[in-house]
Design a protein around this motif. Structure first.
Motif, short mmCIF file in Angstrom:
data_model
loop_
_atom_site.label_atom_id
_atom_site.label_comp_id
_atom_site.label_asym_id
_atom_site.label_seq_id
_atom_site.Cartn_x
_atom_site.Cartn_y
_atom_site.Cartn_z
N LEU A 23 -31.72 154.90 -28.34
CA LEU A 23 -31.72 153.80 -29.32
C LEU A 23 -32.47 154.20 -30.58
N ALA A 24 -33.58 154.92 -30.40
CA ALA A 24 -34.34 155.38 -31.58
C ALA A 24 -33.49 156.34 -32.40
N ALA A 25 -32.80 157.24 -31.70
CA ALA A 25 -31.95 158.22 -32.41
C ALA A 25 -30.81 157.51 -33.13
N ILE A 26 -30.24 156.49 -32.49
CA ILE A 26 -29.16 155.72 -33.12
C ILE A 26 -29.67 155.03 -34.38
N ALA A 27 -30.87 154.47 -34.31
CA ALA A 27 -31.44 153.78 -35.48
C ALA A 27 -31.61 154.76 -36.64
N VAL A 28 -32.03 155.99 -36.35
CA VAL A 28 -32.18 157.00 -37.41
C VAL A 28 -30.82 157.34 -38.01
N ALA A 29 -29.84 157.59 -37.14
CA ALA A 29 -28.50 157.99 -37.61
C ALA A 29 -27.86 156.88 -38.43
N ARG A 30 -28.04 155.64 -37.99
CA ARG A 30 -27.46 154.52 -38.75
C ARG A 30 -28.11 154.40 -40.12
N ARG A 31 -29.40 154.73 -40.19
CA ARG A 31 -30.10 154.69 -41.49
C ARG A 31 -29.52 155.74 -42.44
N LEU A 32 -28.99 156.82 -41.85
CA LEU A 32 -28.38 157.87 -42.67
C LEU A 32 -26.89 157.65 -42.86
#
Ligand code: EPZ
Ligand code: ATP
Ligand code: ALA
Length: 483
Positions: free
Chosen positions: A293-302
């Motif tokens: 979920l943390a990784a998804i949040a980063v990718a969505r921010r990009l």
């Protein structure tokens, strides 16, 4: 004002170059064609990989290495190397003393990491548990999504054959270690904090001291992404973006309909109340769904689309030594995991329990056998009570003597003390002091169908090949006698 690191051609010499964090930095700088050398008291596949990259590796660690690492220019000008040290290097180290005496510019590993991050679009992954896993996920996700970041982490990942990758974009994904307090030197465009607990009593006396370091780091990040499932993160950090496995948390990113099987985990992923879609992870454990979920949040921010994210994440195979499947012999599954804190042991044994539900032909009972190598006298002494209650999900527990990690043992605590403490809450626990004792005990104990998980941040996993070899031979014997 501390001296700035020179990345324009002045030589760099790493003392402790084989370290998991040090070697990642040496790799990146060597890839930039900078003159990099280093020494380590243990030569491993990591130092060999650096050598192949053009890093000059000294065969031993001694004072004279500094003179040899000094460059002599055409006009006989002596250019002293910039010396980089791991926290593992003590001031009494002969090479360290020689560098100081020679007047070399001295840096800590974190100074180099901070300098690299400052010239990048930094994505720093912090937290007491899950840094390596989450930074591996972020690096893998952005790499496969075509963003191609540079990556420097504290573990090895097959996708880039190690702990570092030099990308073509301005982004740098870095593991941000808090163990020695040097986290305060890092700033980043995006900071992730997975959780905050006391894990390094060798450096911190209280949880409040740990919180202070994370707060300092958070203030140096433009955006902080934090777990809403960690009360300390929520109350002390107040992250800008949150993620949670609990739908009622109201976090920005949540997972619902979580289904864990022996083949992996699926969940529905939501972003601020909007359903993004289904995620499938091949790596087990609710903790790894949280990390994802943390990784998804980063990718969505990009700006990465979720269908791209879910396609990529389904192929993520994890980092070495993190629920790392090492082999399957005599119907016994062998797993290597880096857990060395009570919270880490609990979540990993829960994942092992799920894995043991996988049905095997001819096997009607699968036991989870945990082999635990306590790590650091300071951690075991401080958290003994918590360790004693961390093994409930294991059917059998074997405890080795304590891996010192270079520490002294003022309290005199032993692996037998750990065994007794666990024995207060678990009936099937035994002590195997040495690696050879572990091999002997497993030879007598393991049965077809078992899942044996080695919980170690030290050197216990060195026994795995021999133990698997023994079981493979047992399997051959059984096959012969059944003919
Ligand atoms: C000590 C320390 O700060 N270690 C942390 C640092 O790695 P690094 O700085 O590379 O440290 P090492 O991997 O521990 O490796 C240290 C290296 O140093 C050699 N040595 C050690 C002593 C000596 O006298 N001579 C000598 O050569 C030794 O053989 C090894 O290869 O950064 C990593 C990435 O964030 C952390 O995972 C790592 O462990 C933190 C704590 C944790 O995860 O909790
Ligand atoms: N989110 C998490 N919460 C609790 N435990 C976790 C989490 N993620 C991983 N773990 C457990 O912690 C172990 C170490 O994971 P990882 O190396 O990713 O964390 P780390 O923060 O880099 O660890 P360390 O800094 O202590 O080396 C894993 O093998 C697993 O047992
Ligand atoms: C395992 C962790 N790097 C420690 O040194 O405690």
């Amino acid at each position: 004002m501390p001296m700035a690191v020179d990345f324009n051609g002045r030589p760099l010499h790493f003392i402790g170059v084989g370290g998991i964090g040090m070697s990642a930095l040496a790799y990146v700088l060597a890839e930039r064609q900078l003159p990099v050398s280093g020494s380590d008291c243990h030569l491993t596949h990591i130092t060999r990989r650096l050598q192949e990259k053009g890093v000059h590796i000294f065969w031993s660690q001694e004072a004279d290495n500094i003179a040899q690492a000094t460059q002599t220019l055409a006009d006989d000008t002596q250019v002293l190397p910039q010396v980089v040290c791991s926290t593992a290097i003590s001031p009494s180290n002969p090479e360290y003393k020689a560098a100081m005496d020679a007047g070399c510019p001295m840096f800590h590993r974190s100074d180099i990491l901070a300098a690299l991050m400052n010239e990048s679009q930094g994505i720093a992954i912090a937290g007491t548990h899950g840094k390596t896993t989450t930074s591996s996920m972020v690096g893998y996700l952005l790499l496969k999504a075509g963003i191609d970041p540079s990556i420097v982490i504290g573990g090895e990942v097959a996708a880039w054959q190690g702990n570092a990758h030099v990308g073509t974009s301005d982004y740098m994904v870095a593991e941000a270690d808090e163990s020695d307090g040097s986290l305060v030197k890092l700033s980043a465009e995006i900071g992730v904090i997975t959780n905050i607990e006391l894990d390094h009593p060798d450096h911190y006396s209280t949880l409040d001291e740990v919180v202070g370091i994370f707060k300092h780091f958070a203030h140096q990040c433009d955006v902080v992404i934090g777990s809403a499932d960690c009360e300390t993160v929520m109350n002390q950090i107040q992250p800008n973006v949150t993620y949670s496995l609990r739908p009622e948390s109201g976090a920005d990113y949540i997972a619902t309909d979580i289904c864990e099987t022996s083949q992996g985990t699926t969940a529905e992923i939501w972003e601020r109340g909007q359903r993004l879609g289904e995620l499938h992870l091949a790596i087990l454990g609710r903790h790894n769904l949280s990390n994802a979920l943390a990784a998804i949040a980063v990718a969505r921010r990009l700006g990465v689309e979720f269908d791209v994210i879910s396609t990529i994440m389904a192929t993520f195979e994890g980092a070495k030594r993190r629920f790392d499947h090492r082999g399957f012999h005599n119907n016994i599954l062998f797993i290597d995991d880096y857990a060395h804190h009570p919270s880490e042991i609990k979540v990993t044994l829960a994942a092992a329990k799920v894995k043991s539900t996988e049905s095997l032909e001819g096997v009607n009972q699968r036991l989870v056998v945990a082999v635990f190598q306590p790590h650091r006298y300071s951690r075991i002494t401080t958290l003994l009570q918590e360790f004693s209650m961390a093994f409930a999900e294991a059917d059998q527990v074997i405890v080795t003597d304590i891996y010192s990690a270079g520490e002294k043992n003022p309290s005199g605590i032993t692996g037998e003390d750990v065994t007794s403490a666990i024995g207060e809450h678990h009936t099937q626990v035994s002590y195997a002091a040495t690696l050879d004792d572990v091999k002997a005990k497993l030879a007598a104990l393991l049965q077809p169908g078992d899942l044996v998980i080695f919980l170690t941040a030290g050197n216990l996993n060195q026994v795995i090949p021999d133990v698997m070899d023994y079981q493979a031979k047992q399997s051959e014997k059984t096959a012969l006698t059944s003919v």
